[in-house]
Design a protein around this motif. Structure first.
Motif, PDB file in Angstrom:
ATOM      1  N   GLU A 111       0.846  -1.196   0.000  1.00 13.94           N
ATOM      2  CA  GLU A 111       0.000   0.000   0.000  1.00 13.94           C
ATOM      3  C   GLU A 111       0.879   1.243   0.000  1.00 13.94           C
ATOM      4  OE1 GLU A 111      -2.479  -0.463   3.433  1.00 13.94           O
ATOM      5  OE2 GLU A 111      -3.743  -2.012   2.493  1.00 13.94           O
ATOM      6  N   PRO A 112       0.473   2.293  -0.706  1.00 13.13           N
ATOM      7  CA  PRO A 112       1.310   3.497  -0.794  1.00 13.13           C
ATOM      8  C   PRO A 112       1.286   4.309   0.494  1.00 13.13           C
ATOM      9  CG  PRO A 112      -0.761   3.871  -1.910  1.00 13.13           C
ATOM     10  CD  PRO A 112      -0.763   2.417  -1.503  1.00 13.13           C
ATOM     11  N   SER A 113       2.304   5.087   0.701  1.00 14.92           N
ATOM     12  CA  SER A 113       2.350   5.977   1.859  1.00 14.92           C
ATOM     13  C   SER A 113       1.317   7.077   1.710  1.00 14.92           C
ATOM     14  CB  SER A 113       3.745   6.595   1.992  1.00 14.92           C
ATOM     15  OG  SER A 113       4.729   5.589   2.144  1.00 14.92           O
ATOM     16  N   PRO A 114       0.640   7.468   2.799  1.00 16.26           N
ATOM     17  CA  PRO A 114      -0.337   8.556   2.721  1.00 16.26           C
ATOM     18  C   PRO A 114       0.280   9.815   2.120  1.00 16.26           C
ATOM     19  CG  PRO A 114      -0.484   7.455   4.834  1.00 16.26           C
ATOM     20  CD  PRO A 114       0.738   6.901   4.155  1.00 16.26           C
ATOM     21  N   GLY A 115      -0.425  10.421   1.189  1.00 19.70           N
ATOM     22  CA  GLY A 115       0.035  11.659   0.578  1.00 19.70           C
ATOM     23  C   GLY A 115       1.057  11.499  -0.522  1.00 19.70           C
ATOM     24  N   SER A 116       1.397  10.273  -0.907  1.00 22.33           N
ATOM     25  CA  SER A 116       2.420  10.061  -1.937  1.00 22.33           C
ATOM     26  C   SER A 116       1.893  10.251  -3.359  1.00 22.33           C
ATOM     27  CB  SER A 116       3.023   8.658  -1.797  1.00 22.33           C
ATOM     28  OG  SER A 116       2.035   7.662  -1.963  1.00 22.33           O
ATOM     29  N   GLY A 117       0.577  10.375  -3.501  1.00 23.19           N
ATOM     30  CA  GLY A 117       0.010  10.632  -4.822  1.00 23.19           C
ATOM     31  C   GLY A 117       0.023   9.437  -5.741  1.00 23.19           C
ATOM     32  N   ILE A 130      -7.317  -2.133  -4.381  1.00 18.58           N
ATOM     33  CA  ILE A 130      -6.551  -0.973  -4.815  1.00 18.58           C
ATOM     34  C   ILE A 130      -6.457   0.004  -3.655  1.00 18.58           C
ATOM     35  CG2 ILE A 130      -6.272   0.845  -6.532  1.00 18.58           C
ATOM     36  CD1 ILE A 130      -8.104  -0.690  -8.385  1.00 18.58           C
ATOM     37  N   ALA A 131      -5.258   0.149  -3.138  1.00 18.00           N
ATOM     38  CA  ALA A 131      -5.002   1.104  -2.063  1.00 18.00           C
ATOM     39  C   ALA A 131      -4.390   2.359  -2.677  1.00 18.00           C
ATOM     40  CB  ALA A 131      -4.060   0.503  -1.034  1.00 18.00           C
ATOM     41  N   HIS A 132      -4.927   3.515  -2.311  1.00 20.12           N
ATOM     42  CA  HIS A 132      -4.379   4.775  -2.811  1.00 20.12           C
ATOM     43  C   HIS A 132      -3.936   5.636  -1.637  1.00 20.12           C
ATOM     44  CE1 HIS A 132      -7.994   7.218  -1.803  1.00 20.12           C
ATOM     45  NE2 HIS A 132      -8.674   6.124  -2.113  1.00 20.12           N
ATOM     46  N   SER A 133      -3.196   6.666  -1.941  1.00 20.10           N
ATOM     47  CA  SER A 133      -2.571   7.457  -0.881  1.00 20.10           C
ATOM     48  C   SER A 133      -3.441   8.600  -0.373  1.00 20.10           C
ATOM     49  CB  SER A 133      -1.236   8.027  -1.379  1.00 20.10           C
ATOM     50  OG  SER A 133      -1.458   8.890  -2.488  1.00 20.10           O
ATOM     51  N   GLY A 134      -4.681   8.699  -0.877  1.00 16.63           N
ATOM     52  CA  GLY A 134      -5.556   9.797  -0.505  1.00 16.63           C
ATOM     53  C   GLY A 134      -6.452   9.488   0.675  1.00 16.63           C
ATOM     54  N   GLY A 135      -7.437  10.367   0.876  1.00 17.27           N
ATOM     55  CA  GLY A 135      -8.341  10.249   2.006  1.00 17.27           C
ATOM     56  C   GLY A 135      -9.667   9.618   1.634  1.00 17.27           C
ATOM     57  N   HIS A 136     -10.721  10.098   2.282  1.00 15.74           N
ATOM     58  CA  HIS A 136     -12.054   9.525   2.117  1.00 15.74           C
ATOM     59  C   HIS A 136     -12.742  10.182   0.921  1.00 15.74           C
ATOM     60  CE1 HIS A 136     -15.332   7.090   3.625  1.00 15.74           C
ATOM     61  NE2 HIS A 136     -16.164   8.120   3.559  1.00 15.74           N
ATOM     62  N   VAL A 137     -12.436   9.683  -0.266  1.00  7.77           N
ATOM     63  CA  VAL A 137     -12.942  10.279  -1.509  1.00  7.77           C
ATOM     64  C   VAL A 137     -13.499   9.187  -2.421  1.00  7.77           C
ATOM     65  CG1 VAL A 137     -11.368  12.244  -1.428  1.00  7.77           C
ATOM     66  CG2 VAL A 137     -10.653  10.133  -2.568  1.00  7.77           C
ATOM     67  N   ASP A 182     -13.448   9.495  -5.776  1.00 11.95           N
ATOM     68  CA  ASP A 182     -12.774   9.601  -7.077  1.00 11.95           C
ATOM     69  C   ASP A 182     -11.266   9.819  -6.893  1.00 11.95           C
ATOM     70  OD1 ASP A 182     -13.082  12.078  -5.903  1.00 11.95           O
ATOM     71  OD2 ASP A 182     -13.535  13.124  -7.781  1.00 11.95           O
ATOM     72  N   PRO A 183     -10.556   8.863  -6.338  1.00 12.25           N
ATOM     73  CA  PRO A 183      -9.115   9.049  -6.077  1.00 12.25           C
ATOM     74  C   PRO A 183      -8.327   9.324  -7.346  1.00 12.25           C
ATOM     75  CG  PRO A 183      -9.742   6.724  -5.912  1.00 12.25           C
ATOM     76  CD  PRO A 183     -11.008   7.506  -5.996  1.00 12.25           C
ATOM     77  N   LYS A 184      -7.344  10.192  -7.214  1.00  7.53           N
ATOM     78  CA  LYS A 184      -6.493  10.573  -8.344  1.00  7.53           C
ATOM     79  C   LYS A 184      -5.033  10.477  -7.934  1.00  7.53           C
ATOM     80  CE  LYS A 184      -9.868  14.155  -9.704  1.00  7.53           C
ATOM     81  NZ  LYS A 184     -10.699  14.045  -8.467  1.00  7.53           N
ATOM     82  N   ASP A 185      -4.186  10.167  -8.895  1.00  9.01           N
ATOM     83  CA  ASP A 185      -2.753  10.214  -8.645  1.00  9.01           C
ATOM     84  C   ASP A 185      -2.266  11.645  -8.799  1.00  9.01           C
ATOM     85  OD1 ASP A 185      -2.695   7.514  -8.201  1.00  9.01           O
ATOM     86  OD2 ASP A 185      -2.011   6.997 -10.206  1.00  9.01           O
ATOM     87  N   SER A 186      -1.096  11.932  -8.260  1.00 12.73           N
ATOM     88  CA  SER A 186      -0.584  13.307  -8.252  1.00 12.73           C
ATOM     89  C   SER A 186      -0.304  13.835  -9.649  1.00 12.73           C
ATOM     90  CB  SER A 186       0.681  13.387  -7.399  1.00 12.73           C
ATOM     91  OG  SER A 186       1.678  12.494  -7.892  1.00 12.73           O
ATOM     92  N   ASN A 187      -0.093  12.956 -10.612  1.00 15.87           N
ATOM     93  CA  ASN A 187       0.227  13.406 -11.963  1.00 15.87           C
ATOM     94  C   ASN A 187      -0.985  13.413 -12.876  1.00 15.87           C
ATOM     95  OD1 ASN A 187      -0.137  10.682 -12.071  1.00 15.87           O
ATOM     96  ND2 ASN A 187       1.680  10.239 -13.307  1.00 15.87           N
ATOM     97  N   ALA A 191       2.043  -1.235  -9.249  1.00 11.20           N
ATOM     98  CA  ALA A 191       2.038   0.135  -8.750  1.00 11.20           C
ATOM     99  C   ALA A 191       1.813   1.086  -9.904  1.00 11.20           C
ATOM    100  CB  ALA A 191       3.375   0.457  -8.076  1.00 11.20           C
ATOM    101  N   SER A 192       1.081   2.185  -9.634  1.00  9.13           N
ATOM    102  CA  SER A 192       0.812   3.160 -10.681  1.00  9.13           C
ATOM    103  C   SER A 192       2.082   3.911 -11.038  1.00  9.13           C
ATOM    104  CB  SER A 192      -0.240   4.158 -10.179  1.00  9.13           C
ATOM    105  OG  SER A 192       0.269   4.872  -9.080  1.00  9.13           O
ATOM    106  N   GLY A 193       2.039   4.570 -12.190  1.00 13.28           N
ATOM    107  CA  GLY A 193       3.146   5.424 -12.585  1.00 13.28           C
ATOM    108  C   GLY A 193       4.414   4.671 -12.889  1.00 13.28           C
ATOM    109  N   GLY A 194       4.262   3.396 -13.317  1.00 11.70           N
ATOM    110  CA  GLY A 194       5.449   2.632 -13.685  1.00 11.70           C
ATOM    111  C   GLY A 194       6.263   2.171 -12.505  1.00 11.70           C
ATOM    112  N   GLY A 195       5.616   2.101 -11.326  1.00 17.30           N
ATOM    113  CA  GLY A 195       6.324   1.697 -10.125  1.00 17.30           C
ATOM    114  C   GLY A 195       6.614   0.212 -10.108  1.00 17.30           C
TER     115      GLY A 195
END
Length: 336
Positions: free
Chosen positions: A213-219, A237-244, A246-251, A284-288
Motif C-alpha cells: 500500500e502506498p504511503s499517505p500523501g504520496s500521490g 486498490i489502495a491509494h494514498s488519498g483520504g475519504h474520496v 474519485d481518487p487521483k494520482d498526483s500526476n 504500482a501506478s506510474g510505472g512503479g
C-alpha cells in the motif's frame, strides 16, 4: 408471439438464457420512480441507455449513495463515472436511502433492492447474469451488504472506502469483489476496508498475500490482484488519498477508479476449479515496482491466513491453517 418464439430459440442455443421477462416490452421512461417497499414509500432514479433496445439484454448497475448523499448526487456523478464507459450496454439505478444513509434496519434496504429488481426485470430487457453494485462510503457498505445477502443475483461488487455499516446477512457464498480505499482515510480508516476485503479473500478461496500500500500523501495507488477460485476474483486498490469517491494520482486530474471498476465488472469471470499454479500480482501506478508470486493454493479443512473462520451463520472452516482465529464482530472472525 414472433419475438417470444425468437427468444425461446435463442435461449435453446444459450445466447440469451439470462434475458429477463421484460425483453420485448415497451419500457418505462428514465427518471425518478416511486415504489412501495416494506410498507414505505421509496424512490430511485432509473437511467436507460440513449438507444435502449428492448430485444437486447442489458447489464444492470446499482449505484448506492454515500451518507448525506442521495440518488440525485449519484446520477449527477454519472454513477461513479461508469455511465460514460457503458455506452448503450447498461441500465443504471440509483436508489434513495432512508435518512440519507443505508442502515438497512431489519434488511429493509435489501428488500428495496429486491423490489426494484423485480420491477425492472419485469419491464426492461435485463441480462440477469450481469447485475452489479458499486458505492462509496455508506454506499460501499451497502454494496458489500448486497453481496452478502444476494450472492446469486449480483455478479460482482465494487466497494469504495466502505466498512461493515449495512450488515451482512448471509455472507457465506463467494462473490467477485473489488475494494478501493485510501491509506489517509480519516473517516473510515483503511483497516475497515481491509476487513471487508479479507472476508471475501476467504470466501472466494484466494491465496494469502500481503498487499503493498502506498504511503499517505504520496500521490499514487497500488493494485493487488489475488489468485482465487476460478470465477470469483478479488482485487484491492489502495491509494494514498483520504475519504474520496474519485481518487487521483498526483500526476493526473482524472480519477482512475471508474476505468478500474468497469474493467472489473466486464472481465471474463470464468468458472470451474482453482488453478493449480495461481499467481498473485501487485502493480504500482506510474510505472512503479511490481511483483508476482506463484505457489499452490492452500489445502485442508482449515481457513487460510486472512480467511473467515467463524461468525453467526458461518458454515465454513472454524480453524486456521496459520495464525489464530480472532473475533472481529458477531458475524465475522478471521485468521490473523
Amino acid at each position: 408471439m414472433i419475438f417470444t418464439l425468437a427468444l425461446a430459440l435463442l435461449s435453446a442455443t444459450g445466447l440469451v438464457e439470462a434475458a429477463s421477462a421484460g425483453c420485448g416490452k415497451t419500457p418505462p421512461s428514465s427518471g425518478t420512480k416511486s415504489i412501495t417497499s416494506n410498507n414505505k414509500s421509496r424512490q430511485y432514479i432509473l437511467q436507460l441507455p440513449s438507444s435502449y433496445d428492448s430485444s437486447k439484454p442489458h447489464k444492470l448497475i446499482f449505484g448506492y449513495h454515500w451518507r448525506d448523499g442521495s440518488m440525485n448526487t449519484v446520477a449527477q456523478g454519472q454513477y461513479y463515472g461508469l455511465q460514460p464507459l457503458a455506452g448503450n450496454n447498461a441500465i443504471f439505478i440509483a436508489p434513495n436511502g432512508l435518512n440519507a444513509g443505508w442502515a438497512n434496519a431489519g434488511g429493509e434496504d435489501i428488500k428495496l433492492t429486491d423490489d426494484i429488481l423485480a420491477y425492472v426485470k419485469s419491464n426492461l430487457c435485463i441480462d440477469e447474469s450481469n447485475i452489479f453494485a458499486a458505492g462509496w462510503s455508506y454506499g460501499g457498505s451497502m454494496s458489500h451488504s448486497v453481496a452478502c445477502s444476494r450472492p446469486t443475483v449480483f455478479k460482482a461488487v465494487a466497494v469504495i472506502a466502505g466498512a461493515q455499516l449495512s450488515g451482512c446477512d448471509g455472507g457465506t457464498t463467494p462473490v467477485p469483489y473489488l475494494g478501493i480505499h485510501g491509506t489517509a482515510d480519516d473517516v473510515l480508516p483503511i483497516a475497515l476496508g481491509r476487513q471487508l476485503r479479507d472476508k471475501w479473500l476467504g470466501l472466494d478461496g484466494c491465496q494469502s498475500k500481503t498487499a503493498s500500500e502506498p504511503s499517505p500523501g504520496s500521490g499514487t495507488h497500488i493494485k493487488t490482484q489475488y489468485s482465487c477460485r476460478s470465477g470469483t476474483p478479488v482485487s484491492w486498490i489502495a491509494h494514498s488519498g483520504g475519504h474520496v469517491p474519485d481518487p487521483k494520482d498526483s500526476n493526473s486530474s482524472q480519477s482512475w477508479a471508474p476505468a478500474e471498476i468497469w474493467a472489473f465488472f466486464t472481465q471474463s469471470f470464468g468458472g470451474g476449479t482453482v488453478s493449480s499454479t495461481p499467481a498473485v500480482t501487485s502493480t504500482a501506478s506510474g510505472g512503479g515496482p511490481s511483483s508476482t508470486t506463484t505457489s499452490s493454493p492452500p489445502t485442508g479443512s482449515c481457513a487460510a491466513m486472512y480467511g473467515q473462520c467463524g461468525g453467526t451463520g458461518w458454515s465454513g472452516a472454524k480453524c486456521c491453517q496459520s495464525g489464530t482465529c480472532k473475533y472481529s464482530n458477531d458475524f465475522y472472525s478471521q485468521c490473523l
